[in-house]
Design an enzyme around this catalytic site. Structure first.
Site, mmCIF file in Angstrom:
data_model
loop_
_atom_site.group_PDB
_atom_site.id
_atom_site.type_symbol
_atom_site.label_atom_id
_atom_site.label_comp_id
_atom_site.label_asym_id
_atom_site.label_seq_id
_atom_site.Cartn_x
_atom_site.Cartn_y
_atom_site.Cartn_z
ATOM 1 N N GLN A 1 4.302 10.774 12.279
ATOM 2 C CA GLN A 1 3.164 10.073 11.764
ATOM 3 C C GLN A 1 1.772 10.430 12.481
ATOM 4 O O GLN A 1 0.803 9.893 12.035
ATOM 5 C CB GLN A 1 3.294 8.462 12.098
ATOM 6 C CG GLN A 1 4.296 7.883 11.247
ATOM 7 C CD GLN A 1 4.468 6.357 11.547
ATOM 8 O OE1 GLN A 1 3.812 5.273 11.035
ATOM 9 N NE2 GLN A 1 5.201 6.126 12.613
ATOM 10 N N ASN A 2 2.029 11.132 13.492
ATOM 11 C CA ASN A 2 1.074 11.451 14.630
ATOM 12 C C ASN A 2 0.100 12.731 13.866
ATOM 13 O O ASN A 2 0.762 13.568 13.129
ATOM 14 C CB ASN A 2 1.282 11.959 15.916
ATOM 15 C CG ASN A 2 1.931 10.708 16.386
ATOM 16 O OD1 ASN A 2 2.036 9.565 16.105
ATOM 17 N ND2 ASN A 2 2.881 10.919 17.571
ATOM 18 N N VAL A 3 -1.288 12.678 14.104
ATOM 19 C CA VAL A 3 -2.185 13.815 13.652
ATOM 20 C C VAL A 3 -2.608 14.672 14.734
ATOM 21 O O VAL A 3 -3.276 15.531 14.536
ATOM 22 C CB VAL A 3 -3.048 13.045 12.882
ATOM 23 C CG1 VAL A 3 -2.710 12.352 11.526
ATOM 24 C CG2 VAL A 3 -4.066 12.130 13.815
ATOM 25 N N CYS B 1 -11.219 21.538 -4.163
ATOM 26 C CA CYS B 1 -10.101 22.400 -4.379
ATOM 27 C C CYS B 1 -8.823 22.281 -3.417
ATOM 28 O O CYS B 1 -7.923 22.955 -3.545
ATOM 29 C CB CYS B 1 -10.482 23.944 -4.316
ATOM 30 S SG CYS B 1 -10.798 24.590 -2.912
ATOM 31 N N HIS C 1 0.959 12.175 8.015
ATOM 32 C CA HIS C 1 -0.335 11.900 7.896
ATOM 33 C C HIS C 1 -1.300 13.011 8.125
ATOM 34 O O HIS C 1 -2.415 12.832 8.328
ATOM 35 C CB HIS C 1 -0.572 10.658 8.699
ATOM 36 C CG HIS C 1 0.348 9.354 8.427
ATOM 37 N ND1 HIS C 1 0.617 8.580 9.465
ATOM 38 C CD2 HIS C 1 0.885 9.059 7.230
ATOM 39 C CE1 HIS C 1 1.272 7.546 8.855
ATOM 40 N NE2 HIS C 1 1.478 7.930 7.575
ATOM 41 N N CYS D 1 -15.243 27.132 -2.930
ATOM 42 C CA CYS D 1 -15.885 26.590 -4.124
ATOM 43 C C CYS D 1 -17.174 25.721 -3.506
ATOM 44 O O CYS D 1 -17.848 25.126 -4.360
ATOM 45 C CB CYS D 1 -14.937 25.217 -4.759
ATOM 46 S SG CYS D 1 -14.555 24.028 -4.024
HETATM 47 C C1 BV8 Z 1 0.197 4.877 0.753
HETATM 48 C C2 BV8 Z 1 -3.966 9.067 9.853
HETATM 49 C C3 BV8 Z 1 0.336 5.067 -1.609
HETATM 50 C C4 BV8 Z 1 -5.516 8.550 10.181
HETATM 51 C C5 BV8 Z 1 -2.610 6.942 9.355
HETATM 52 C C6 BV8 Z 1 -3.252 -1.357 0.085
HETATM 53 C C7 BV8 Z 1 -3.561 -0.241 -0.544
HETATM 54 C C8 BV8 Z 1 -3.039 0.870 -0.289
HETATM 55 C C9 BV8 Z 1 -1.960 1.123 0.680
HETATM 56 C C10 BV8 Z 1 -1.446 -0.108 1.274
HETATM 57 C C11 BV8 Z 1 -2.024 -1.163 0.980
HETATM 58 N N1 BV8 Z 1 -1.600 -2.153 1.727
HETATM 59 C C12 BV8 Z 1 -0.346 -1.575 2.344
HETATM 60 C C13 BV8 Z 1 -0.687 -0.100 1.965
HETATM 61 C C14 BV8 Z 1 0.282 0.797 2.622
HETATM 62 C C15 BV8 Z 1 -0.561 1.470 3.738
HETATM 63 C C16 BV8 Z 1 -0.043 0.605 4.942
HETATM 64 O O1 BV8 Z 1 1.115 0.946 5.363
HETATM 65 N N2 BV8 Z 1 -0.918 -0.152 5.382
HETATM 66 C C17 BV8 Z 1 -0.354 -1.125 6.658
HETATM 67 C C18 BV8 Z 1 -1.219 -0.909 8.020
HETATM 68 C C19 BV8 Z 1 0.003 -2.512 6.248
HETATM 69 N N3 BV8 Z 1 -0.201 2.636 3.877
HETATM 70 C C20 BV8 Z 1 -1.189 3.744 3.169
HETATM 71 O O2 BV8 Z 1 -2.093 3.527 2.892
HETATM 72 C C21 BV8 Z 1 -0.470 5.095 3.304
HETATM 73 N N4 BV8 Z 1 -0.683 5.607 1.931
HETATM 74 O O3 BV8 Z 1 0.473 4.096 1.144
HETATM 75 O O4 BV8 Z 1 -0.106 5.911 -0.269
HETATM 76 C C22 BV8 Z 1 -0.834 4.410 -2.066
HETATM 77 C C23 BV8 Z 1 -1.993 4.930 -1.975
HETATM 78 C C24 BV8 Z 1 -3.066 4.128 -2.570
HETATM 79 C C25 BV8 Z 1 -2.527 2.731 -3.051
HETATM 80 C C26 BV8 Z 1 -1.350 2.285 -3.197
HETATM 81 C C27 BV8 Z 1 -0.449 3.097 -2.564
HETATM 82 C C28 BV8 Z 1 -1.157 5.949 4.180
HETATM 83 C C29 BV8 Z 1 -0.918 5.488 5.571
HETATM 84 C C30 BV8 Z 1 -1.570 6.418 6.559
HETATM 85 C C31 BV8 Z 1 -2.721 6.031 7.145
HETATM 86 N N5 BV8 Z 1 -2.944 6.829 8.313
HETATM 87 N N6 BV8 Z 1 -3.153 7.942 10.509
HETATM 88 C C32 BV8 Z 1 -5.628 8.508 11.729
HETATM 89 O O5 BV8 Z 1 -4.699 8.732 12.447
HETATM 90 O O6 BV8 Z 1 -6.845 7.918 11.802
HETATM 91 S S1 BV8 Z 1 -1.871 5.777 9.924
HETATM 92 C C33 BV8 Z 1 -2.010 5.600 11.816
HETATM 93 O O7 BV8 Z 1 -1.002 4.259 12.121
HETATM 94 C C34 BV8 Z 1 -1.558 6.510 12.456
HETATM 95 O O8 BV8 Z 1 -1.085 7.686 11.801
HETATM 96 C C35 BV8 Z 1 -0.468 5.948 13.402
HETATM 97 O O9 BV8 Z 1 0.483 7.036 13.661
HETATM 98 C C36 BV8 Z 1 0.183 5.138 12.217
HETATM 99 C C37 BV8 Z 1 1.224 4.046 12.478
HETATM 100 O O10 BV8 Z 1 0.999 3.837 13.764
HETATM 101 P P1 BV8 Z 1 2.074 3.983 14.913
HETATM 102 O O11 BV8 Z 1 2.111 5.676 14.964
HETATM 103 O O12 BV8 Z 1 3.187 3.255 14.795
HETATM 104 O O13 BV8 Z 1 1.285 3.689 16.215
HETATM 105 P P2 BV8 Z 1 0.875 2.232 17.064
HETATM 106 O O14 BV8 Z 1 -0.261 2.330 17.816
HETATM 107 O O15 BV8 Z 1 0.722 1.316 15.616
HETATM 108 O O16 BV8 Z 1 2.161 1.864 17.422
HETATM 109 C C38 BV8 Z 1 2.467 2.566 18.782
HETATM 110 C C39 BV8 Z 1 3.972 2.086 19.356
HETATM 111 O O17 BV8 Z 1 4.378 2.969 20.366
HETATM 112 C C40 BV8 Z 1 4.051 0.749 19.837
HETATM 113 O O18 BV8 Z 1 5.155 0.089 19.305
HETATM 114 C C41 BV8 Z 1 4.044 0.749 21.188
HETATM 115 O O19 BV8 Z 1 4.710 -0.232 21.771
HETATM 116 C C42 BV8 Z 1 4.798 2.108 21.282
HETATM 117 N N7 BV8 Z 1 4.674 2.784 22.617
HETATM 118 C C43 BV8 Z 1 3.551 2.793 23.557
HETATM 119 N N8 BV8 Z 1 3.782 3.664 24.624
HETATM 120 C C44 BV8 Z 1 4.910 4.277 24.424
HETATM 121 C C45 BV8 Z 1 5.535 3.772 23.202
HETATM 122 N N9 BV8 Z 1 6.666 4.079 22.591
HETATM 123 C C46 BV8 Z 1 7.445 4.910 23.409
HETATM 124 N N10 BV8 Z 1 6.976 5.731 24.791
HETATM 125 C C47 BV8 Z 1 5.942 5.244 25.119
HETATM 126 N N11 BV8 Z 1 5.488 5.747 26.289
#
Ligand code: BV8
Length: 244
Positions: free
Chosen positions: A105-107, A134, A123, A153
């Site tokens: 999921q990382n970028v 385009c 992502h 474009c």
């Molecule tokens: C989609 C890029 C179909 C940007 C990211 C309403 C309308 C539309 C969609 C939705 C909606 N409601 C819900 C959705 C779906 C939505 C979604 O899931 N929302 C959630 C928040 C409720 N998803 C989308 O919109 C996706 N598209 O569904 O398309 C669609 C389209 C239109 C209409 C309907 C449907 C697109 C989702 C992509 C968003 N972009 N990133 C950017 O980077 O700025 S997501 C973003 O969160 C990052 O990519 C990140 O990777 C991702 C998830 O987070 P995590 O990676 O889990 O990171 P986080 O910080 O949360 O957690 C870290 C974890 O690591 C913790 O658990 C921690 O304990 C742990 N940790 C910490 N240290 C360590 C560790 N683990 C191991 N070792 C360590 N040392």
């Protein structure tokens, strides 16, 4: 951390698995110094906007320069950061199994920097720009001025990153889901499992009979469906799996 955190069951499965899928999230890059999105009180806020506002499809239409500023900032942080032992361990795994799939999921591009190939970037990547018209993609090179407009474009370029409310790259999730449905062993590393459809991949693997193992210092909504939860940091736990 001792190697006894890895169960005999997981060691055995790791030893004999042929098809393995790993899903990673921001947590795998935490030990490289990349801020995570949630948890730990350091959830990303940019100019008063929570990250899921600045990283949203709406903002690209409303204020593309602000979105570029946010991703230019993220890239500037990354330029001095490097892969950690967790990234390198997963790069090593690619040669241990006949079908190894790494989905992130990382970028941040750190898996590729550690040597991983064929990474499925659900992502997108901060190291690419994409034409809003385009969809031509352009690599962004560190320390070089990135392009603003499409050479082909002339339309604006935007970060080639999937923002909230946007569709994932064509085919990326479909391939990942097919692999998840076939894998025998699935690792979920460093994700809060809140973002879909990425978080559904371990559920698909579990439903298909895979052994699912979570690596995270904290529990997540996925923890209850996992066969094994390794509570710890990815950089410390993953190298313990030990298959040489
Ligand atoms: C989609 C890029 C179909 C940007 C990211 C309403 C309308 C539309 C969609 C939705 C909606 N409601 C819900 C959705 C779906 C939505 C979604 O899931 N929302 C959630 C928040 C409720 N998803 C989308 O919109 C996706 N598209 O569904 O398309 C669609 C389209 C239109 C209409 C309907 C449907 C697109 C989702 C992509 C968003 N972009 N990133 C950017 O980077 O700025 S997501 C973003 O969160 C990052 O990519 C990140 O990777 C991702 C998830 O987070 P995590 O990676 O889990 O990171 P986080 O910080 O949360 O957690 C870290 C974890 O690591 C913790 O658990 C921690 O304990 C742990 N940790 C910490 N240290 C360590 C560790 N683990 C191991 N070792 C360590 N040392």
């Amino acid at each position: 951390m001792q190697t006894d955190v890895i169960s005999a069951e997981l060691r055995n499965r790791f030893e004999h698995a042929r098809r393995v899928l790993v899903l990673t999230g921001a947590g795998i890059s935490a030990e490289s110094g990349v801020p995570t999105f949630r948890g730990g009180g350091n959830s990303a806020v940019w100019k008063g906007m929570p990250f899921d506002v600045i990283s949203s499809a709406r903002m690209v239409e409303r204020d593309l320069p602000a979105v570029w500023e946010w991703f230019d900032y993220r890239r500037s942080l990354l330029q001095s950061l490097h892969p950690n032992p967790a990234h390198y361990e997963l790069a090593r795994w690619a040669d241990l199994f006949s079908e190894f799939t790494l989905v992130t999921q990382n970028v941040d591009g750190l898996h590729q920097a550690a040597g991983s190939r064929d990474v499925i970037e659900l992502h997108g990547s901060v190291w690419r720009a994409r034409c809003v018209s385009c969809r031509t993609s352009y690599e962004i090179v560190p320390d070089k001025q990135r392009l603003d407009d499409c050479h082909g474009c002339g339309a604006w370029l935007r970060p080639d990153v999937v923002l909230f409310g946007e569709m994932l790259p064509p085919g990326a999730f479909e391939v990942a889901a097919q692999r998840a449905a076939k894998c025998q062993l699935c690792f979920v590393v460093g994700t809060s499992a809140l973002v879909y459809p990425a978080a559904s991949l371990p559920e698909i693997a579990k439903a298909a009979g895979a052994y699912v193992c979570e690596v995270n210092p904290e529990r997540t909504p996925l923890s209850t469906i996992c066969d094994e939860v390794l509570t710890g940091k990815a950089g410390e736990v993953l190298p313990l799996t030990g298959k040489s």
